[in-house]
Design an enzyme around this catalytic site. Structure first.
Site, PDB file in Angstrom:
ATOM      1  N   SER A  17      -6.286   3.737   4.051  1.00 56.24           N
ATOM      2  CA  SER A  17      -5.627   2.882   3.058  1.00 56.24           C
ATOM      3  C   SER A  17      -6.643   2.106   2.232  1.00 56.24           C
ATOM      4  O   SER A  17      -6.448   0.935   1.906  1.00 56.24           O
ATOM      5  CB  SER A  17      -4.649   1.908   3.742  1.00 56.24           C
TER       6      SER A  17
ATOM      7  N   LYS B 120      -0.052   3.660  -2.671  1.00 56.56           N
ATOM      8  CA  LYS B 120      -1.108   4.670  -2.565  1.00 56.56           C
ATOM      9  C   LYS B 120      -0.552   6.070  -2.371  1.00 56.56           C
ATOM     10  O   LYS B 120      -1.288   7.053  -2.514  1.00 56.56           O
ATOM     11  CB  LYS B 120      -2.069   4.307  -1.431  1.00 56.56           C
TER      12      LYS B 120
ATOM     13  N   LYS C 227       2.995   6.712   5.192  1.00 54.68           N
ATOM     14  CA  LYS C 227       2.137   5.606   4.760  1.00 54.68           C
ATOM     15  C   LYS C 227       2.707   4.249   5.175  1.00 54.68           C
ATOM     16  O   LYS C 227       3.913   4.048   5.171  1.00 54.68           O
ATOM     17  CB  LYS C 227       1.975   5.652   3.236  1.00 54.68           C
TER      18      LYS C 227
ATOM     19  N   SER D   5       0.796  -1.232   0.000  1.00 56.08           N
ATOM     20  CA  SER D   5       0.000   0.000   0.000  1.00 56.08           C
ATOM     21  C   SER D   5       0.829   1.282   0.000  1.00 56.08           C
ATOM     22  O   SER D   5       0.264   2.378  -0.049  1.00 56.08           O
ATOM     23  CB  SER D   5      -0.959   0.015   1.196  1.00 56.08           C
TER      24      SER D   5
END
Length: 409
Positions: free
Chosen positions: A152, A92, A254, A89
């Site tokens: 997320s 992202k 993140k 992720s």
């Protein structure tokens, strides 16, 4: 599904405080063979990094890691920084960055509505991260952005990809074009979420470059990366970045996790005017990625400091000017300049002026550069600009200068 109430805040806070072990029931997953479970717990062997610090960098149990100075983009320490690995992720960050830049340029509006397609919709699965957008429902772009950054959400990422590019495949093309523009040389995106694909890869260096771009270019939206929770569709979810709960200097960015990628974290921290970006790829647990990020950041702040090689508004050289009413012009920095160096290390500078400066010269025009180095290793460079205007000489003066030049004046 729509009335389900979830909250990750207690879970994340307990994890950050070390109250939950990676094997806790809160992290329960389908059972794996004993050998596979043992490998997952043990994780990668400690990886020693390269750095200019005399005592060396810490050894971190990750497949790759990196520490970058935000202001200069200089890599302060790293291990295996350019291997293309599954980013999970962390992908992202590029999705959110493209959304932020589209908002900044007016291509998207904060209150613009995004529709959740059948493809984007999360079907109530607990095996992936979701914002829990209703099927065929609509959400504003700014809520979608929060859903991507804080929760997320795979559904949020797919929905905005389809909204901006018509399909996730077309959006991936935008992601790769932006990665190329930013100088991310070991990255290839296949989707907007980071869900596993053999061709979907990124390196630690590239992810630090992306994080730096977000902080630099998305100042209006960067505070979203430090928000600890977000409630949408009556479902409250907490940010999975455990350091946000334990270190007030951390303000992003993140987390990521898949079986192939392991547990990953990109973090930014600012202390005493210096901002550092850390990247940890493929650790054994959520606790490990938090602990190793904390170790790397603490080491960085303890071993590096800001230095000012040359004060602002100071002339550092004089460039010769051809065919000008003045034969020379002073060169200096355009603004304040700092570099990040190992603590106590001396910084040397070397001025390089262009030999072909020709009038007219405008104040502020680049006429050279200054290079900072330490122990013979280049650290950074900054442009030198003209400190005054120089008008072009008249015909007879230019002719005299040309003749004089022929005779070596």
């Amino acid at each position: 599904m729509q009335t389900k109430k979830l909250s990750l805040f207690p879970l994340v806070f307990a994890l950050a405080a070390g109250g939950l072990a990676p094997g806790s029931a809160a992290f329960a997953a389908p059972q794996k063979p004993a050998a596979a479970k043992k490998a997952a717990v043990e994780g990668p062997a400690p990886l020693q990094g390269q750095t200019a610090v005399a005592g060396g960098a810490p050894a971190l149990a990750a497949k790759a890691w990196l520490l970058m100075d935000f202001d200069s983009g200089e890599v302060l320490a790293s291990a295996n920084p350019d291997e293309a690995l599954p980013p999970a992720s962390l992908t992202k960050m590029m999705t959110s960055y493209l959304v932020e830049q589209a908002l900044r340029t007016g291509k998207l509006k904060k209150d613009e509505l995004v529709t959740t397609s059948q493809n984007a919709w999360c079907r109530g699965s607990s095996t992936e991260s979701c914002m829990y957008l209703p099927l065929n429902g609509q959400a504003t772009v700014i809520d979608i952005l929060r859903g991507i950054i804080i929760q997320s959400g795979n559904d949020a990422s797919k929905a905005i990809a389809e909204h901006m590019a018509g399909s996730e495949e077309n959006f991936a093309k935008l992601m790769n074009a932006e990665a190329q523009r930013l100088g991310m040389k070991n990255t290839h995106f296949v989707n907007a979420t980071g869900l596993p694909d053999p061709a979907h890869k990124a390196s630690a260096r590239d992810l630090a470059i992306l994080a730096r771009a977000i902080i630099r270019d998305s100042s209006e939206y960067y505070p979203l990366y430090s928000e600890r929770e977000f409630t949408y569709n009556k479902i409250k979810q907490g940010n999975r970045n455990a350091l946000l709960y334990t270190d007030p200097t951390v303000d992003g960015l993140k987390t990521g996790h898949t079986e192939a990628a392991g547990y990953c974290l990109v973090t930014s921290s600012k202390r005493n005017g210096m901002r550092l970006i850390s990247v940890i790829l493929n650790t054994s647990s959520a606790q490990a990625r938090a602990d190793q990020s904390r170790t790397l950041l603490n080491w960085g702040f303890a071993n590096f400091e800001k230095a000012t090689p040359i004060p602002a508004n100071t002339a550092v050289g004089t460039a010769k000017v051809k065919f000008g009413k003045a034969e020379t012009v002073a060169a200096g920095l355009a603004g304040p300049w700092t570099v990040t160096v190992p603590r106590g290390q001396k910084v040397d500078t070397a001025v390089q002026l262009r030999p072909d400066v020709e009038a007219p010269v405008t104040k502020g025009a680049v006429i050279g550069k200054v290079v900072a180095s330490s122990n013979g290793k280049p650290l950074a460079e900054a442009p030198l600009v003209a400190q005054a205007d120089v008008e072009r000489a008249g015909f007879f003066l230019r002719a005299w200068q040309a003749v004089s030049g022929m005779f070596g004046k």
